[in-house]
Design an enzyme around this catalytic site. Structure first.
Site, PDB file in Angstrom:
ATOM      1  CE1 TYR A 140      38.603  34.925  91.095  1.00 41.54           C
ATOM      2  CE2 TYR A 140      39.861  32.912  91.347  1.00 41.54           C
ATOM      3  CZ  TYR A 140      39.503  34.012  90.599  1.00 41.54           C
ATOM      4  OH  TYR A 140      40.054  34.188  89.361  1.00 41.54           O
ATOM      5  CE  LYS A 190      30.562  48.715  86.191  1.00 38.35           C
ATOM      6  NZ  LYS A 190      30.883  49.421  84.928  1.00 38.35           N
ATOM      7  CG  ASP A 222      33.614  50.056  82.735  1.00 36.83           C
ATOM      8  OD1 ASP A 222      34.181  50.605  83.703  1.00 36.83           O
ATOM      9  OD2 ASP A 222      32.479  50.401  82.339  1.00 36.83           O
ATOM     10  CG  ASP A 246      41.784  35.859  87.071  1.00 29.86           C
ATOM     11  OD1 ASP A 246      42.930  35.397  86.918  1.00 29.86           O
ATOM     12  OD2 ASP A 246      40.766  35.373  86.541  1.00 29.86           O
ATOM     13  CG  ASP A 250      45.223  36.475  82.098  1.00 27.79           C
ATOM     14  OD1 ASP A 250      45.883  36.256  83.137  1.00 27.79           O
ATOM     15  OD2 ASP A 250      44.703  35.575  81.416  1.00 27.79           O
TER      16      ASP A 250
END
Ligand code: IPM
Ligand code: MG
Length: 360
Positions: A140, A190, A222, A246, A250
């Site tokens: 970001y 990751k 993942d 983020d 969700d």
């Protein structure tokens, strides 16, 4: 007396924030808290009047406040603006200005809503997850960033960078949260591909040495996405860098039935900011159909974390639960046999339930 900066923002932001303020007023009345609310523009609306999504005056209002209550920003009207003045930059700049690096996003299933989720009852019954999202670093904010033109034409660049102190402080917040809960922390990265993740995993493990009572797991992002829908009950606290957090938050929200239910707290070393995790939902703005519960529960988190009024916060959570138990639903969580109500009515019902106390 506590001053709360209220930044309703765009889309459904103003209508859900109005209900959150209504419920905070009712709660203040019952628990003898003195709250003063000061409203200021942020996002697309702020750009329209001031030419910037985060006007200086808004920043000044926030600086003088004990806590910030924020709605949502963004909408198709502003999507073609240069990135620098897009509504989203308003909230991003605010997070950065107050160094709100720790974003707590609890995803807890209300028993009354077990059948509102798209997942099977036996998979989600009892789900209670806290996503701790790093909020002021990573993709970001990393530099360089932007769209440049080079010999091979245009290229878009974002930089994923994390420093040791940034990882250490968010890891500490996550371990402390896990200590207060079921003592299980899952760190998401990751590390099989990304250097920033390799460092992340090493430092999270190091910080964990000081928390021997907390069980630490590492998952690749993942796999974490998959496990979250496969066996969400296996999770307690999840810590992740900004972008992964983020996305995962969700996903965690949908386990509980609707993204309209989940609040969040963004904390640093000073003022805290509280916002529903959903966006501005311009398609349903102004129709009195948006679910105000995420905003209302954000108000509860504000009482808990910024005003240290845990009992008052619990009263809001209990009021929401009772209103849902009675069968009232906004359209996003409707089920056969429930009573559909609009945004305002839902806010009124929860405010009434707060005033009545748990005997109602
Ligand atoms: C969130 C939102 C924001 C983010 C947007 C509106 C910039 O998706 O709070 O999760 O990406 O952080
Ligand atoms: Mg998001």
């Amino acid at each position: 007396m506590a001053t709360i900066a209220v930044l309703p923002g765009d889309g459904i932001g103003p209508e859900v924030t109005r209900e959150a303020v209504k419920v905070l007023r009712a709660t203040a009345g019952r628990f003898h808290l003195t709250l003063a609310f000061q409203e200021a523009p942020l996002g697309g609306g702020a750009y329209d009047v001031a030419g910037t999504p985060l006007p200086d005056q808004t920043l000044a209002v926030c600086r003088q406040a004990d806590a910030i209550l924020f709605g949502a920003v963004g909408g198709p009207r502003w999507d073609t603006l240069p990135r620098k003045v897009r509504p989203e930059q308003g909230i991003l700049a605010l997070r950065k200005a107050f160094d709100l690096y720790a974003n707590l996003r609890p995803a807890k299933l209300f028993p009354a809503l077990t059948d509102a989720s798209t997942l099977k009852r036996e998979v989600i019954e009892g789900v209670d997850i806290l996503v701790v999202r790093e909020l002021t670093g990573g993709l970001y904010f990393g530099q360089p960033k932007g769209i440049q033109t080079g010999p091979e034409g245009e290229r878009g660049v974002d930089t994923l960078i994390y420093t040791r102190p940034e990882i250490e402080r968010i890891a500490k917040v996550a371990f402390e949260a896990a200590e207060r809960r079921r003592k299980h922390l899952t760190s998401v990265d990751k590390a099989n591909v990304l250097a920033s993740s390799e460092l992340w995993r090493r430092i999270v493990t190091e910080v964990g040495m000081a928390f021997p009572g907390v069980r630490l797991d590492h998952l690749y992002v993942d796999n974490a996405c998959m496990q979250l829908v496969r066996q969400p009950k296996a999770f307690d606290v999840v810590v992740a860098e900004n972008t992964f957090g983020d996305i995962l938050s969700d996903e965690a929200a949908m386990l509980t039935g609707s993204i309209g239910l989940l609040p969040s707290a963004s904390l640093g070393n000073g003022v805290g900011l509280y916002e529903p995790i959903h966006g501005s939902a311009p398609d349903i703005a102004g129709q009195d159909t948006a679910n105000p519960i995420a905003a209302i529960l954000s108000g509860a988190m504000l009482l808990e974390y910024s005003l240290k009024a845990g009992t008052a916060a619990a009263a809001i959570e209990s009021a929401v639960s009772r209103v849902l138990d009675k069968g009232y639903r906004t359209p996003d969580i409707q089920q056969p046999g429930t009573q559909i109500v609009g945004t305002r009515r839902m806010g009124d019902l929860i405010a009434e339930a707060v005033r009545a106390g748990s005997g109602s």
